[in-house]
Design an enzyme around this catalytic site. Sequence first.
Site, PDB file in Angstrom:
ATOM      1  N   GLU A 252       0.854  -1.182   0.000  1.00 64.85           N
ATOM      2  CA  GLU A 252       0.000   0.000   0.000  1.00 64.85           C
ATOM      3  C   GLU A 252       0.888   1.229   0.000  1.00 64.85           C
ATOM      4  OE1 GLU A 252      -3.139   0.085   2.871  1.00 64.85           O
ATOM      5  OE2 GLU A 252      -3.567   2.192   2.494  1.00 64.85           O
TER       6      GLU A 252
ATOM      7  N   HIS B  25      -9.334   4.878  -1.765  1.00 60.43           N
ATOM      8  CA  HIS B  25      -8.254   3.898  -1.711  1.00 60.43           C
ATOM      9  C   HIS B  25      -8.459   2.974  -2.911  1.00 60.43           C
ATOM     10  CE1 HIS B  25      -7.201   4.435   2.809  1.00 60.43           C
ATOM     11  NE2 HIS B  25      -7.558   5.574   2.255  1.00 60.43           N
TER      12      HIS B  25
ATOM     13  N   ASN C 251      -4.372  -9.431  16.234  1.00 62.70           N
ATOM     14  CA  ASN C 251      -4.048 -10.778  15.748  1.00 62.70           C
ATOM     15  C   ASN C 251      -2.591 -11.107  16.088  1.00 62.70           C
ATOM     16  OD1 ASN C 251      -2.346  -9.599  13.842  1.00 62.70           O
ATOM     17  ND2 ASN C 251      -3.808  -9.747  12.171  1.00 62.70           N
TER      18      ASN C 251
ATOM     19  N   ASP D 213     -12.197  -6.596  11.734  1.00 63.12           N
ATOM     20  CA  ASP D 213     -13.027  -5.542  12.354  1.00 63.12           C
ATOM     21  C   ASP D 213     -14.363  -6.115  12.800  1.00 63.12           C
ATOM     22  OD1 ASP D 213     -10.977  -3.921  11.509  1.00 63.12           O
ATOM     23  OD2 ASP D 213     -12.024  -3.279   9.693  1.00 63.12           O
TER      24      ASP D 213
HETATM   25  P1  ADP Z   1      -8.071  -8.267   8.328  1.00 59.55           P
HETATM   26  O1  ADP Z   1      -7.200  -7.097   8.587  1.00 59.55           O
HETATM   27  O2  ADP Z   1      -8.039  -8.779   6.928  1.00 59.55           O
HETATM   28  O3  ADP Z   1      -9.451  -8.114   8.834  1.00 59.55           O
HETATM   29  P2  ADP Z   1      -7.242  -9.838  10.594  1.00 59.55           P
HETATM   30  O4  ADP Z   1      -6.015 -10.642  10.783  1.00 59.55           O
HETATM   31  O5  ADP Z   1      -7.483  -8.708  11.519  1.00 59.55           O
HETATM   32  O6  ADP Z   1      -7.309  -9.416   9.088  1.00 59.55           O
HETATM   33  O7  ADP Z   1      -8.510 -10.828  10.678  1.00 59.55           O
HETATM   34  C1  ADP Z   1      -8.486 -12.027  10.048  1.00 59.55           C
HETATM   35  C2  ADP Z   1      -9.202 -13.029  10.959  1.00 59.55           C
HETATM   36  O8  ADP Z   1     -10.341 -13.494  10.241  1.00 59.55           O
HETATM   37  C3  ADP Z   1      -8.384 -14.262  11.253  1.00 59.55           C
HETATM   38  O9  ADP Z   1      -7.691 -14.114  12.455  1.00 59.55           O
HETATM   39  C4  ADP Z   1      -9.437 -15.354  11.350  1.00 59.55           C
HETATM   40  O10 ADP Z   1      -9.840 -15.510  12.705  1.00 59.55           O
HETATM   41  C5  ADP Z   1     -10.626 -14.835  10.554  1.00 59.55           C
HETATM   42  N1  ADP Z   1     -10.825 -15.545   9.283  1.00 59.55           N
HETATM   43  C6  ADP Z   1     -10.052 -15.472   8.182  1.00 59.55           C
HETATM   44  N2  ADP Z   1     -10.524 -16.265   7.197  1.00 59.55           N
HETATM   45  C7  ADP Z   1     -11.645 -16.851   7.675  1.00 59.55           C
HETATM   46  C8  ADP Z   1     -12.594 -17.804   7.136  1.00 59.55           C
HETATM   47  N3  ADP Z   1     -12.468 -18.294   5.911  1.00 59.55           N
HETATM   48  N4  ADP Z   1     -13.617 -18.191   7.933  1.00 59.55           N
HETATM   49  C9  ADP Z   1     -13.747 -17.696   9.187  1.00 59.55           C
HETATM   50  N5  ADP Z   1     -12.884 -16.816   9.746  1.00 59.55           N
HETATM   51  C10 ADP Z   1     -11.841 -16.390   9.010  1.00 59.55           C
END
Ligand code: ADP
Length: 454
Positions: A87, A175, A291, A439
């Site tokens: 980004e 964005h 995370n 989020d």
């Molecule tokens: P982002 O910034 O993309 O929101 P995060 O790491 O904050 O990323 O959040 C991603 C979280 O989403 C992971 O920790 C996981 O718990 C959840 N997650 C990702 N893929 C899936 C999925 N296919 N099904 C359910 N939960 C998911």
Amino acid sequence: MSWDGLYASAFEKVRERIGKVGKVLLAYNTNIDAVHYLKSGDLEERIRRTGIDEVLKYSEELPENIKSVPQLLGSILWSVKRGKAAELFVESCPVRFYMKRWGWNELRMGGQVGIMANLLGGVYGVPVIAHVPQLSRLQAGLFKNGPIYVPKLVDGEVKLVHPREFGGEEESCLHHIYEFPRGFRVLDFEAPRENRFIGAADDYNTTLFIRDEFREYFDEIASNAELAVVSGLQALTAENYAEPFEMIRANLEVLNERNVPVHLEFAFTPDETVRKAILDLLPKFWSVGLNEVELASIMEVMGERKLAEKLLADDPVDPVAVTEAMFKLAEKTGVKRIHFHTYGYYLALTEYRGEFVRDAILFAALAAAAKAKLGDVPSINEVVEAMDVPVNKKVESVEETLVREYGMNEGMAEVNGYQLAFIPTKIVEKPKSTVGIGDTISSSAFVGEFAIRP
Ligand code: ADP
């Protein structure tokens, strides 16, 4: 009770009571995501017209920010070649104009505040007051119907209106998200995996611009709030963070005085000085969500290198390392609640006790799975459609470790005077969308917890 039984009962509890939650203040970042699915012929022609050699230079090394069209196209190539996300800030107006004319396939609500406002207000019906740095007509149109408000000054008085009634002809914070699938080919390159390059044509969120209404009338705005969620500090740098941080600190002091619990939604913050400053600000927060990468990055600035490495070493992430890191963070900052999420499981460390903490993270996991499964969740009733997504079996070893180490029972344990809650999540195999899923998890858990507190 089985995990499915616990999921079902947690969902019913939250659904019944979420309508009773008062206004949630959301600050500070809202923008427009203009999503562009790259087409190889189109991109190649643009590269040729701009000058291949000039463009290729930037596909080797990213510029610091984007000042020219060759830099834009080269940066997109940089991402494609590596299958990596990147980004960059787009500084030049002519390049911004070029991107606008290039167009997009889809406009989406962007920024943590925007995403949470649509989820809490538009889906759950929880009233929210959102900080929207710039309210253009395009931005206003991305807000869902529901109890979503922005403060508007009318004759020196603050009125809460829906963003579409604000009537501001302000700028669009765009964005531009250039997405490509795995195997996407351009020139001699082939993307090893799907990913995206983002060009941020946005002078407001990137510097954490705070609106006058929030500077001058924050007391009044805060007097309406029962809870607050803060996000959007991640793009700041050592050069520009001081001024917005002063304002945030002042806002937090007002919220603290009014006993409004504030959650910080941490996002990966590349600048170490800013990360340290966030750590210093954490004592003013009630709760924090993060995370494994984000928790590791905090451990690093706390001088816990080994622990940081441990957090990133295993898949699934070692829950003992996570618990240890959460303790260190809680003890250093005094935050009362830390909600950790990773692919497969969540943990919540709280200063207080009760099943409602675990039930709220169960609700959040169901909401996340519903979002992954359906893409967009129309109302809280559809969240239940994720019940048939199976509970993640891969983290059975994580649960066994927690049982062995801390005597965890039905996802609850007491450790060092804190409560540790654990849940295995439901993972959707072929997700429709995972944008903003973090989020969704954090805001559902934080607000859900307050809905079902005894
Ligand atoms: P982002 O910034 O993309 O929101 P995060 O790491 O904050 O990323 O959040 C991603 C979280 O989403 C992971 O920790 C996981 O718990 C959840 N997650 C990702 N893929 C899936 C999925 N296919 N099904 C359910 N939960 C998911």
